[in-house]
Scaffold this motif. Sequence first.
Motif, mmCIF file in Angstrom:
data_model
loop_
_atom_site.group_PDB
_atom_site.id
_atom_site.type_symbol
_atom_site.label_atom_id
_atom_site.label_comp_id
_atom_site.label_asym_id
_atom_site.label_seq_id
_atom_site.Cartn_x
_atom_site.Cartn_y
_atom_site.Cartn_z
ATOM 1 N N CYS A 35 -1.616 2.855 20.439
ATOM 2 C CA CYS A 35 -2.032 4.208 20.034
ATOM 3 C C CYS A 35 -3.026 4.809 21.024
ATOM 4 C CB CYS A 35 -2.633 4.163 18.628
ATOM 5 S SG CYS A 35 -1.401 3.883 17.334
ATOM 6 N N LYS A 36 -3.881 3.978 21.593
ATOM 7 C CA LYS A 36 -4.831 4.484 22.584
ATOM 8 C C LYS A 36 -4.101 4.944 23.836
ATOM 9 C CE LYS A 36 -9.208 3.361 24.842
ATOM 10 N NZ LYS A 36 -10.288 2.353 24.985
ATOM 11 N N GLU A 37 -3.145 4.155 24.286
ATOM 12 C CA GLU A 37 -2.380 4.520 25.483
ATOM 13 C C GLU A 37 -1.615 5.821 25.289
ATOM 14 O OE1 GLU A 37 0.079 1.150 26.085
ATOM 15 O OE2 GLU A 37 -1.443 -0.011 27.176
ATOM 16 N N ARG A 38 -1.095 6.003 24.095
ATOM 17 C CA ARG A 38 -0.266 7.185 23.822
ATOM 18 C C ARG A 38 -1.065 8.328 23.188
ATOM 19 N NH1 ARG A 38 5.350 5.877 23.765
ATOM 20 N NH2 ARG A 38 5.711 3.680 24.248
ATOM 21 N N ARG A 39 -2.350 8.136 23.032
ATOM 22 C CA ARG A 39 -3.254 9.151 22.459
ATOM 23 C C ARG A 39 -2.790 9.563 21.065
ATOM 24 N NH1 ARG A 39 -4.864 13.503 27.002
ATOM 25 N NH2 ARG A 39 -6.600 13.736 25.548
ATOM 26 N N ILE A 40 -2.478 8.571 20.270
ATOM 27 C CA ILE A 40 -2.039 8.785 18.895
ATOM 28 C C ILE A 40 -3.200 8.447 17.957
ATOM 29 C CG2 ILE A 40 -0.441 8.072 17.081
ATOM 30 C CD1 ILE A 40 1.509 7.242 19.334
ATOM 31 N N PRO A 41 -3.732 9.392 17.217
ATOM 32 C CA PRO A 41 -4.817 9.081 16.277
ATOM 33 C C PRO A 41 -4.310 8.270 15.087
ATOM 34 C CG PRO A 41 -4.191 11.382 16.105
ATOM 35 C CD PRO A 41 -3.405 10.826 17.239
ATOM 36 N N ILE A 42 -5.234 7.596 14.445
ATOM 37 C CA ILE A 42 -4.923 6.775 13.280
ATOM 38 C C ILE A 42 -5.758 7.239 12.094
ATOM 39 C CG2 ILE A 42 -5.123 4.455 12.280
ATOM 40 C CD1 ILE A 42 -4.528 3.307 15.034
ATOM 41 N N ARG A 43 -5.098 7.387 10.938
ATOM 42 C CA ARG A 43 -5.858 7.641 9.703
ATOM 43 C C ARG A 43 -6.012 6.338 8.934
ATOM 44 N NH1 ARG A 43 -4.848 9.323 4.087
ATOM 45 N NH2 ARG A 43 -2.698 9.991 4.465
ATOM 46 N N VAL A 44 -7.252 6.021 8.652
ATOM 47 C CA VAL A 44 -7.568 4.915 7.746
ATOM 48 C C VAL A 44 -7.583 5.505 6.346
ATOM 49 C CG1 VAL A 44 -9.400 3.361 7.002
ATOM 50 C CG2 VAL A 44 -8.823 3.533 9.429
ATOM 51 N N GLY A 45 -6.639 5.083 5.513
ATOM 52 C CA GLY A 45 -6.514 5.665 4.180
ATOM 53 C C GLY A 45 -6.930 4.702 3.093
ATOM 54 N N VAL A 46 -8.089 4.953 2.494
ATOM 55 C CA VAL A 46 -8.596 4.103 1.411
ATOM 56 C C VAL A 46 -8.232 4.733 0.074
ATOM 57 C CG1 VAL A 46 -10.675 3.207 0.308
ATOM 58 C CG2 VAL A 46 -10.474 3.178 2.798
ATOM 59 N N ASN A 47 -7.701 3.928 -0.827
ATOM 60 C CA ASN A 47 -7.318 4.381 -2.160
ATOM 61 C C ASN A 47 -8.102 3.588 -3.197
ATOM 62 O OD1 ASN A 47 -5.870 4.689 -4.686
ATOM 63 N ND2 ASN A 47 -4.200 5.573 -3.499
ATOM 64 N N GLY A 48 -8.765 4.296 -4.085
ATOM 65 C CA GLY A 48 -9.583 3.626 -5.095
ATOM 66 C C GLY A 48 -8.802 2.665 -5.967
ATOM 67 N N GLY A 49 -7.490 2.857 -6.078
ATOM 68 C CA GLY A 49 -6.682 1.994 -6.928
ATOM 69 C C GLY A 49 -6.217 0.717 -6.260
ATOM 70 N N SER A 50 -6.499 0.573 -4.954
ATOM 71 C CA SER A 50 -6.028 -0.626 -4.253
ATOM 72 C C SER A 50 -7.104 -1.211 -3.343
ATOM 73 C CB SER A 50 -4.773 -0.291 -3.438
ATOM 74 O OG SER A 50 -5.031 0.762 -2.523
ATOM 75 N N LEU A 51 -8.334 -1.185 -3.813
ATOM 76 C CA LEU A 51 -9.422 -1.761 -3.031
ATOM 77 C C LEU A 51 -9.355 -3.284 -3.017
ATOM 78 C CD1 LEU A 51 -12.542 0.382 -4.031
ATOM 79 C CD2 LEU A 51 -11.243 0.471 -1.910
ATOM 80 N N GLU A 52 -9.983 -3.855 -1.994
ATOM 81 C CA GLU A 52 -10.045 -5.298 -1.880
ATOM 82 C C GLU A 52 -10.775 -5.897 -3.082
ATOM 83 O OE1 GLU A 52 -10.863 -3.014 0.298
ATOM 84 O OE2 GLU A 52 -10.480 -3.606 2.379
ATOM 85 N N LYS A 53 -10.295 -7.045 -3.562
ATOM 86 C CA LYS A 53 -10.858 -7.677 -4.763
ATOM 87 C C LYS A 53 -12.339 -7.984 -4.592
ATOM 88 C CE LYS A 53 -10.204 -11.447 -8.075
ATOM 89 N NZ LYS A 53 -11.639 -11.790 -8.134
ATOM 90 N N GLU A 54 -12.727 -8.442 -3.402
ATOM 91 C CA GLU A 54 -14.135 -8.795 -3.205
ATOM 92 C C GLU A 54 -15.057 -7.581 -3.333
ATOM 93 O OE1 GLU A 54 -12.181 -8.700 0.979
ATOM 94 O OE2 GLU A 54 -11.681 -9.350 -1.070
ATOM 95 N N LEU A 55 -14.551 -6.407 -2.938
ATOM 96 C CA LEU A 55 -15.357 -5.192 -3.077
ATOM 97 C C LEU A 55 -15.418 -4.745 -4.534
ATOM 98 C CD1 LEU A 55 -14.291 -3.143 0.076
ATOM 99 C CD2 LEU A 55 -16.397 -4.431 -0.292
ATOM 100 N N LEU A 56 -14.323 -4.893 -5.254
ATOM 101 C CA LEU A 56 -14.334 -4.559 -6.679
ATOM 102 C C LEU A 56 -15.317 -5.464 -7.423
ATOM 103 C CD1 LEU A 56 -10.500 -4.078 -7.305
ATOM 104 C CD2 LEU A 56 -12.244 -2.286 -7.135
ATOM 105 N N ASP A 57 -15.335 -6.747 -7.052
ATOM 106 C CA ASP A 57 -16.277 -7.675 -7.686
ATOM 107 C C ASP A 57 -17.714 -7.343 -7.302
ATOM 108 O OD1 ASP A 57 -14.147 -8.993 -8.817
ATOM 109 O OD2 ASP A 57 -14.070 -10.578 -7.296
#
Length: 345
Positions: A115-137
């Motif tokens: 993506c860096k070579e091709r200048r393609i941006p990335i969206r990091v998409g966080v969804n409250g319904g699928s958070l990591e278990k350790e963060l929910l705990d």
Amino acid sequence: MTRKFYVGGVPLGGGAPVSIQSMTNTPTHDVDATLAQIRALAAAGCDIVRVAVPDLEAARAIGTLKAGSPLPLVADIHFDYRLALAAAEQGVDKIRINPGNIGSPRRVEAVAKTCKERRIPIRVGVNGGSLEKELLDKYGGPTPEAMVESALGHIRLLELYGFENICVSLKASSVPATMGAYRLMAERYDYPLHLGVTEAGTRDIGELKAAAGIGGLLGLGIGDTLRVSLTADPVEEVYAARRILKAVGLRREGPELIACPTCGRTQIDLIPMAERVEELLKAVDKPITVAVMGCVVNGPGEARHADVGIAGGKGEGVLFKHGEIVARVPEEELVPGLMKLIGEL
């Protein structure tokens, strides 16, 4: 101010106009159906379109879609880094993927490097319904703090390999949780923010939740791009987004209708009259404000900021322009007279 980069030819962040996004719901590999929907979205006012990439067949369709699309394309990818690489090779304009979900550091590095070579941006998409278990705990649920920490975990993986063209979304079905997460992110970091309330519902309730959440954040100066997520035709998402942007003063496209809520002084059938004017204004592209008021005594004064308007009385009403009455006409001539005034502007 947030960082700025481009999705195709559309600027994102850094004070650029807030862009409207939507997502197709056709099978991505069905190129004809998907392009037809993309063109409909573009005609409705969409700026960027996202397509699902669940398999290699969909990824390989990106090149053909891009060749025929009037909008920049975003590839929506979950878990499989090979699909991100394939979409990048096909010339996609942006990728939505969470680096923490695609496996080993080698895989993250491969996506970041490509993506860096091709200048393609990335969206990091966080969804409250699928958070990591350790963060929910840790936080006791999908709190704003948990969502921001999740996003930062994904972001650090990309930054580790020198990738910085990152956009972030922090969506929940709860409006307060969504707003809290975006506000927290905006206070601490300068990544461009993709606004949205996820799983918002059908058209009416979904637009209401989006207006409260997205509109509230935009009113605070937070947000660089947005999607109104509705269980409806994607074109409705674009119309809703445009209405929200107009309501918070970030776009001036076509006419804006203002109308009083009626009261015991109203002596004309104002509600259907306002609805009729609203329908007729769909064919008008002038950036004007049009007022439909129920009281001749207060109407022109309260709506003096409008370019043109009507105010009703008993069996008759007035036409006004910039707060000044220009004619008194029978009730049945109010709407035709108003449209004539608009035509003369």
